[in-house]
Design a protein around this motif. Sequence first.
Motif, mmCIF file in Angstrom:
data_model
loop_
_atom_site.group_PDB
_atom_site.id
_atom_site.type_symbol
_atom_site.label_atom_id
_atom_site.label_comp_id
_atom_site.label_asym_id
_atom_site.label_seq_id
_atom_site.Cartn_x
_atom_site.Cartn_y
_atom_site.Cartn_z
ATOM 1 N N TRP A 60 18.117 4.898 -3.575
ATOM 2 C CA TRP A 60 17.831 3.962 -2.460
ATOM 3 C C TRP A 60 16.391 3.443 -2.720
ATOM 4 C CZ3 TRP A 60 14.189 3.044 1.084
ATOM 5 C CH2 TRP A 60 14.573 1.988 2.212
ATOM 6 N N GLN A 61 15.426 4.439 -2.782
ATOM 7 C CA GLN A 61 13.861 3.929 -2.962
ATOM 8 C C GLN A 61 13.871 3.246 -4.130
ATOM 9 O OE1 GLN A 61 11.530 7.307 -3.083
ATOM 10 N NE2 GLN A 61 12.045 8.066 -0.948
ATOM 11 N N ALA A 62 14.370 3.414 -5.404
ATOM 12 C CA ALA A 62 14.373 2.576 -6.454
ATOM 13 C C ALA A 62 14.715 1.125 -6.222
ATOM 14 C CB ALA A 62 14.948 3.329 -7.727
ATOM 15 N N SER A 63 15.832 1.167 -5.535
ATOM 16 C CA SER A 63 16.412 -0.440 -5.391
ATOM 17 C C SER A 63 15.814 -1.300 -4.168
ATOM 18 C CB SER A 63 17.991 -0.155 -5.141
ATOM 19 O OG SER A 63 18.422 0.698 -4.106
ATOM 20 N N ASN A 64 15.200 -0.275 -3.356
ATOM 21 C CA ASN A 64 14.453 -1.103 -2.306
ATOM 22 C C ASN A 64 12.948 -0.728 -2.292
ATOM 23 O OD1 ASN A 64 16.745 -1.911 -0.421
ATOM 24 N ND2 ASN A 64 17.219 0.040 -1.285
ATOM 25 N N ARG A 65 12.468 -0.905 -3.543
ATOM 26 C CA ARG A 65 10.929 -0.597 -3.774
ATOM 27 C C ARG A 65 9.951 -1.192 -2.794
ATOM 28 N NH1 ARG A 65 9.702 3.851 -5.803
ATOM 29 N NH2 ARG A 65 11.193 3.319 -7.479
ATOM 30 N N ASP A 66 10.234 -2.520 -2.730
ATOM 31 C CA ASP A 66 9.248 -3.278 -1.771
ATOM 32 C C ASP A 66 9.242 -2.845 -0.353
ATOM 33 O OD1 ASP A 66 8.311 -4.623 -3.991
ATOM 34 O OD2 ASP A 66 9.507 -6.445 -3.598
ATOM 35 N N TYR A 67 10.460 -2.752 0.071
ATOM 36 C CA TYR A 67 10.520 -2.315 1.487
ATOM 37 C C TYR A 67 9.965 -0.987 1.671
ATOM 38 C CZ TYR A 67 12.653 -0.883 5.719
ATOM 39 O OH TYR A 67 13.137 -0.383 7.049
ATOM 40 N N HIS A 68 10.237 -0.020 1.057
ATOM 41 C CA HIS A 68 9.931 1.422 0.921
ATOM 42 C C HIS A 68 8.341 1.245 0.807
ATOM 43 C CE1 HIS A 68 9.954 5.757 0.488
ATOM 44 N NE2 HIS A 68 9.120 5.549 -0.644
ATOM 45 N N ASN A 69 7.722 0.737 -0.109
ATOM 46 C CA ASN A 69 6.387 0.660 -0.140
ATOM 47 C C ASN A 69 5.904 0.066 1.270
ATOM 48 O OD1 ASN A 69 6.298 1.756 -2.661
ATOM 49 N ND2 ASN A 69 6.029 0.070 -3.686
ATOM 50 N N LYS A 70 6.260 -1.051 1.679
ATOM 51 C CA LYS A 70 5.758 -1.510 2.789
ATOM 52 C C LYS A 70 5.913 -0.642 4.158
ATOM 53 C CE LYS A 70 6.517 -5.648 5.767
ATOM 54 N NZ LYS A 70 7.121 -6.794 6.364
ATOM 55 N N SER A 73 3.342 2.157 3.825
ATOM 56 C CA SER A 73 2.203 1.704 3.954
ATOM 57 C C SER A 73 1.989 1.541 5.634
ATOM 58 C CB SER A 73 1.740 0.382 3.731
ATOM 59 O OG SER A 73 0.663 -0.254 3.868
ATOM 60 N N GLU A 74 2.738 0.967 6.486
ATOM 61 C CA GLU A 74 2.733 0.804 7.778
ATOM 62 C C GLU A 74 2.872 2.163 8.521
ATOM 63 O OE1 GLU A 74 6.088 -1.742 8.568
ATOM 64 O OE2 GLU A 74 5.022 -3.278 7.918
ATOM 65 N N TRP A 75 3.720 3.217 8.033
ATOM 66 C CA TRP A 75 3.639 4.580 8.687
ATOM 67 C C TRP A 75 2.274 5.392 8.574
ATOM 68 C CZ3 TRP A 75 2.744 9.542 7.153
ATOM 69 C CH2 TRP A 75 3.292 10.652 8.030
ATOM 70 N N CYS A 76 1.526 5.028 7.138
ATOM 71 C CA CYS A 76 0.444 5.685 7.147
ATOM 72 C C CYS A 76 -0.580 5.006 8.046
ATOM 73 C CB CYS A 76 -0.144 5.401 5.642
ATOM 74 S SG CYS A 76 0.780 6.463 4.382
ATOM 75 N N LYS A 77 -0.445 3.819 8.405
ATOM 76 C CA LYS A 77 -1.503 3.057 9.139
ATOM 77 C C LYS A 77 -1.212 3.679 10.825
ATOM 78 C CE LYS A 77 -1.953 -1.085 6.757
ATOM 79 N NZ LYS A 77 -1.591 -2.511 6.628
ATOM 80 N N ARG A 78 0.246 4.140 11.189
ATOM 81 C CA ARG A 78 0.537 4.497 12.539
ATOM 82 C C ARG A 78 0.142 5.914 12.520
ATOM 83 N NH1 ARG A 78 5.310 1.858 11.247
ATOM 84 N NH2 ARG A 78 6.436 3.853 11.271
ATOM 85 N N ASN A 79 0.288 6.786 11.389
ATOM 86 C CA ASN A 79 0.216 8.188 11.328
ATOM 87 C C ASN A 79 -1.166 8.754 10.846
ATOM 88 O OD1 ASN A 79 2.837 8.995 12.707
ATOM 89 N ND2 ASN A 79 3.484 7.314 11.270
ATOM 90 N N ARG A 80 -2.416 7.990 11.161
ATOM 91 C CA ARG A 80 -3.574 8.503 10.407
ATOM 92 C C ARG A 80 -3.797 9.924 10.590
ATOM 93 N NH1 ARG A 80 -6.439 4.396 8.246
ATOM 94 N NH2 ARG A 80 -5.552 2.122 9.000
ATOM 95 N N GLY A 81 -3.628 10.376 11.816
ATOM 96 C CA GLY A 81 -3.650 11.773 12.419
ATOM 97 C C GLY A 81 -2.934 12.834 11.760
ATOM 98 N N LYS A 82 -1.749 12.388 11.294
ATOM 99 C CA LYS A 82 -1.028 13.311 10.542
ATOM 100 C C LYS A 82 -1.361 13.548 9.257
ATOM 101 C CE LYS A 82 3.532 12.676 12.860
ATOM 102 N NZ LYS A 82 4.811 12.333 12.839
ATOM 103 N N ILE A 83 -1.984 12.477 8.728
ATOM 104 C CA ILE A 83 -2.384 12.328 7.200
ATOM 105 C C ILE A 83 -3.645 13.292 7.239
ATOM 106 C CG2 ILE A 83 -3.340 10.943 5.324
ATOM 107 C CD1 ILE A 83 -1.129 8.899 6.367
ATOM 108 N N ALA A 84 -4.431 12.880 8.074
ATOM 109 C CA ALA A 84 -5.781 13.754 8.024
ATOM 110 C C ALA A 84 -5.495 15.249 8.359
ATOM 111 C CB ALA A 84 -6.596 13.153 9.375
#
Length: 159
Positions: A60-70, A73-84
Amino acid sequence: MKKQYKECCRCNVHKLLTDFTVDSRTSSGRKGACKVCVNISYKADYKLNKDKINKRNAEWQASNRDYHNKYNSEWCKRNRGKIAAKAAKRRATKLQATPEWADLVSIKDFYIKCPDGYHVDHIVPLKGVNVRGLHILTNLQYLEASENIRKGNRHESDS
């Protein structure tokens, strides 16, 4: 306001409605099984069908690469605390795995000299299943990025 309860169809325990996932298709507006039971079921299913599920997800990720990357990216912006928090945990783990006698200058130089398309890999992972390595120069190697990602934190002794 009066608290509303519902009985879980799996564990047969009366729980608050907030302990159930919303489902507009049911008469109560909630799923029949509580969140805890559903989570247990998902984990058991994943354990039994891990390879099949991972293959389906990778396709699924391979066939939806653009959607997956976007989305990522949005998840990372919303979850900076989890990433930190994850980065802090990794730093703490690494610090506990770095002995006082480790040559930190050589280790840093090893990371700096890493060729393009390669990752610095711990031969014996810092957080392996059956074995834990040290953050020292002799435990580092260059691995192609794809190979390092495939390896994860496994070691040949974990097989």
